[in-house]
Design a protein around this motif. Structure first.
Motif, short mmCIF file in Angstrom:
data_model
loop_
_atom_site.label_atom_id
_atom_site.label_comp_id
_atom_site.label_asym_id
_atom_site.label_seq_id
_atom_site.Cartn_x
_atom_site.Cartn_y
_atom_site.Cartn_z
N SER A 151 0.94 -1.21 -0.16
CA SER A 151 0.07 -0.11 0.09
C SER A 151 0.72 1.17 0.20
CB SER A 151 -1.01 -0.01 1.18
OG SER A 151 -0.13 0.16 2.60
N GLY A 152 0.50 2.22 -0.83
CA GLY A 152 1.32 3.31 -0.87
C GLY A 152 0.41 4.48 -1.61
N ILE A 153 1.32 5.23 -2.45
CA ILE A 153 0.77 6.53 -2.93
C ILE A 153 1.12 6.60 -4.52
CG2 ILE A 153 1.04 8.99 -3.17
CD1 ILE A 153 1.54 9.38 -0.27
N ALA A 154 0.38 6.57 -5.59
CA ALA A 154 0.66 6.66 -6.88
C ALA A 154 0.47 8.06 -7.27
CB ALA A 154 -0.16 5.89 -7.55
N TYR A 155 1.88 8.68 -8.19
CA TYR A 155 1.76 10.00 -8.55
C TYR A 155 1.84 9.88 -10.04
CZ TYR A 155 3.12 14.87 -9.40
OH TYR A 155 3.30 16.13 -10.03
N GLY A 156 1.09 9.78 -10.79
CA GLY A 156 1.14 9.74 -12.21
C GLY A 156 1.65 8.35 -12.68
N ASN A 157 2.75 8.05 -13.09
CA ASN A 157 3.38 6.67 -13.37
C ASN A 157 4.30 6.25 -12.18
OD1 ASN A 157 2.10 6.42 -15.97
ND2 ASN A 157 3.39 7.59 -17.10
N MET A 158 4.59 7.15 -11.37
CA MET A 158 5.39 7.02 -10.34
C MET A 158 4.59 6.37 -9.00
SD MET A 158 8.25 9.88 -10.69
CE MET A 158 9.40 9.04 -9.27
N GLU A 159 5.06 5.48 -8.17
CA GLU A 159 4.73 4.99 -7.11
C GLU A 159 5.68 4.76 -6.00
OE1 GLU A 159 4.23 0.11 -7.74
OE2 GLU A 159 2.90 1.43 -8.80
N VAL A 160 5.34 4.91 -4.87
CA VAL A 160 6.04 4.55 -3.70
C VAL A 160 5.20 3.77 -2.76
CG1 VAL A 160 7.42 5.54 -1.66
CG2 VAL A 160 7.39 6.68 -3.82
N LEU A 161 5.58 2.59 -2.25
CA LEU A 161 4.70 1.92 -1.05
C LEU A 161 5.48 1.13 -0.29
CD1 LEU A 161 3.63 -1.21 -2.94
CD2 LEU A 161 5.68 -0.05 -3.89
N LEU A 162 4.79 0.92 0.77
CA LEU A 162 5.22 -0.08 1.99
C LEU A 162 4.80 -1.61 1.59
CD1 LEU A 162 4.60 2.10 5.05
CD2 LEU A 162 6.62 1.98 3.72
N PHE A 163 5.69 -2.49 1.58
CA PHE A 163 5.21 -3.76 1.21
C PHE A 163 5.52 -4.84 2.16
CE2 PHE A 163 9.56 -3.67 -0.21
CZ PHE A 163 10.05 -5.17 0.30
N TYR A 164 4.72 -5.93 2.23
CA TYR A 164 4.95 -7.19 2.91
C TYR A 164 4.92 -8.13 1.96
CZ TYR A 164 3.70 -11.33 5.73
OH TYR A 164 3.71 -12.65 5.96
N GLN A 165 5.98 -9.07 2.17
CA GLN A 165 5.95 -10.21 1.31
C GLN A 165 6.59 -11.45 2.00
OE1 GLN A 165 8.28 -9.94 -2.24
NE2 GLN A 165 10.10 -9.33 -1.41
N ARG A 166 6.03 -12.54 1.53
CA ARG A 166 6.78 -14.08 2.17
C ARG A 166 6.82 -14.96 0.94
NH1 ARG A 166 6.56 -16.56 6.88
NH2 ARG A 166 6.39 -18.99 6.75
N ARG A 167 8.00 -15.56 1.23
CA ARG A 167 8.42 -16.60 0.24
C ARG A 167 8.58 -18.09 1.05
NH1 ARG A 167 12.14 -12.99 -0.24
NH2 ARG A 167 12.11 -11.39 -1.88
N ASN A 168 8.27 -19.07 0.06
CA ASN A 168 8.50 -20.47 0.63
C ASN A 168 9.08 -21.00 -0.70
OD1 ASN A 168 7.71 -20.89 3.48
ND2 ASN A 168 5.93 -19.87 2.50
N LEU A 169 10.34 -21.32 -0.79
CA LEU A 169 11.16 -21.88 -1.93
C LEU A 169 11.84 -23.18 -1.63
CD1 LEU A 169 12.18 -18.56 -3.72
CD2 LEU A 169 10.07 -19.67 -4.10
N SER A 170 11.97 -24.19 -2.46
CA SER A 170 12.57 -25.63 -2.40
C SER A 170 12.98 -25.81 -3.49
CB SER A 170 11.54 -26.63 -1.90
OG SER A 170 10.95 -26.42 -0.78
N PHE A 171 14.38 -26.25 -3.58
CA PHE A 171 15.16 -26.53 -4.63
C PHE A 171 15.51 -28.31 -4.50
CE2 PHE A 171 16.06 -22.22 -3.94
CZ PHE A 171 16.08 -21.68 -5.20
N ASP A 172 14.78 -28.88 -5.51
CA ASP A 172 15.15 -30.14 -5.52
C ASP A 172 16.31 -30.66 -5.55
OD1 ASP A 172 12.42 -30.03 -5.80
OD2 ASP A 172 12.27 -30.70 -7.78
N ASP A 173 16.83 -31.55 -4.42
CA ASP A 173 17.89 -32.58 -4.30
C ASP A 173 18.92 -31.62 -3.95
OD1 ASP A 173 16.80 -34.88 -5.53
OD2 ASP A 173 17.09 -34.13 -7.44
N LEU A 174 18.79 -30.38 -3.33
CA LEU A 174 19.70 -29.61 -2.70
C LEU A 174 19.86 -29.63 -1.30
CD1 LEU A 174 21.50 -27.07 -3.75
CD2 LEU A 174 19.85 -25.55 -2.64
#
Length: 217
Positions: free
Chosen positions: A170-193
């Protein structure tokens, strides 16, 4: 020649099913991008850089180490109403990790992933004539990746990836520009590693939660 290290080392084998899954994911990504490209009159591109401020991560096989990450996002935006747009994008994720200096195993890991992003954004709340509040949510599906871990006694590689990622901002959009605060989560597995810890093989997987600032144009 140390026979016990030879037998402990896990051979890298090409998994036909993983290979086909990677090919299928890449094909889906290409088809989706082409579909958006055919609607070029309605689509605009957006580049976003993410700068994590707070990161909490657990890396299976590297429980005592800190994961360092970076990410670049390229998205195509298709309006479905005046204030709502669908996002189809590509995310490149890169991470590094290494054992503490006092570790006898001395493992270092490098991880790279290419992810397909599917989401939506809303800019219906106008603060001024040119500034609007921005809300965005998306899921990220890994389509391909490579990873390698090297230690003092052995190493392991992987070229197949699975998992899921989530992004909210969520943040602010000004024309084509944007500034936002974000939250993200990842769960990644690599086979045979794997890594060898105390004589036992452990699978390597990444689990991370990040809060930060995103800049887009």
């Amino acid at each position: 020649f140390k026979t016990h290290e030879y037998f402990n080392k896990k051979p890298n084998r090409l998994n036909p099913r993983s290979f086909m899954n990677a090919k299928l994911k890449k094909s889906i990504l290409v088809i989706c991008l082409l579909c958006f490209a055919t609607q070029a009159w309605a689509v605009r591109a957006k580049i976003r850089f993410l700068f994590p401020v707070s990161t909490k991560s657990v890396t299976d096989g590297f429980e005592d180490s800190e994961l360092k990450t970076s990410e670049f996002v390229l998205a195509f935006l298709m309006p479905i109403s005046r204030n709502t747009q669908l996002n189809l994008g590509y995310s490149y994720f890169n991470a590094r990790i290494e054992d503490p200096a006092d570790s006898s195993e001395g493992y270092k890991g490098v991880f790279r992933a290419h992810l397909l992003e599917l989401g939506a954004g809303y800019t219906g709340f106008e603060l001024t004539r040119n500034i609007s509040l921005l809300f965005e949510a998306s899921v990220r599906i890994p389509v391909s990746g490579q990873a390698e871990v090297k230690g003092n006694q052995d190493s392991s590689e992987a070229s197949s990836i699975s998992g899921m990622g989530y992004f909210f901002g969520s943040g602010i959009a000004y024309g084509n520009m944007e500034v936002l605060l974000f939250y993200q989560r990842r769960n990644l597995s690599f086979d045979d590693l794997t890594v060898l810890r105390n004589g036992k093989r452990q699978d390597v997987a990444l689990h991370s939660t990040e809060y930060g600032i995103g800049l887009g144009y």
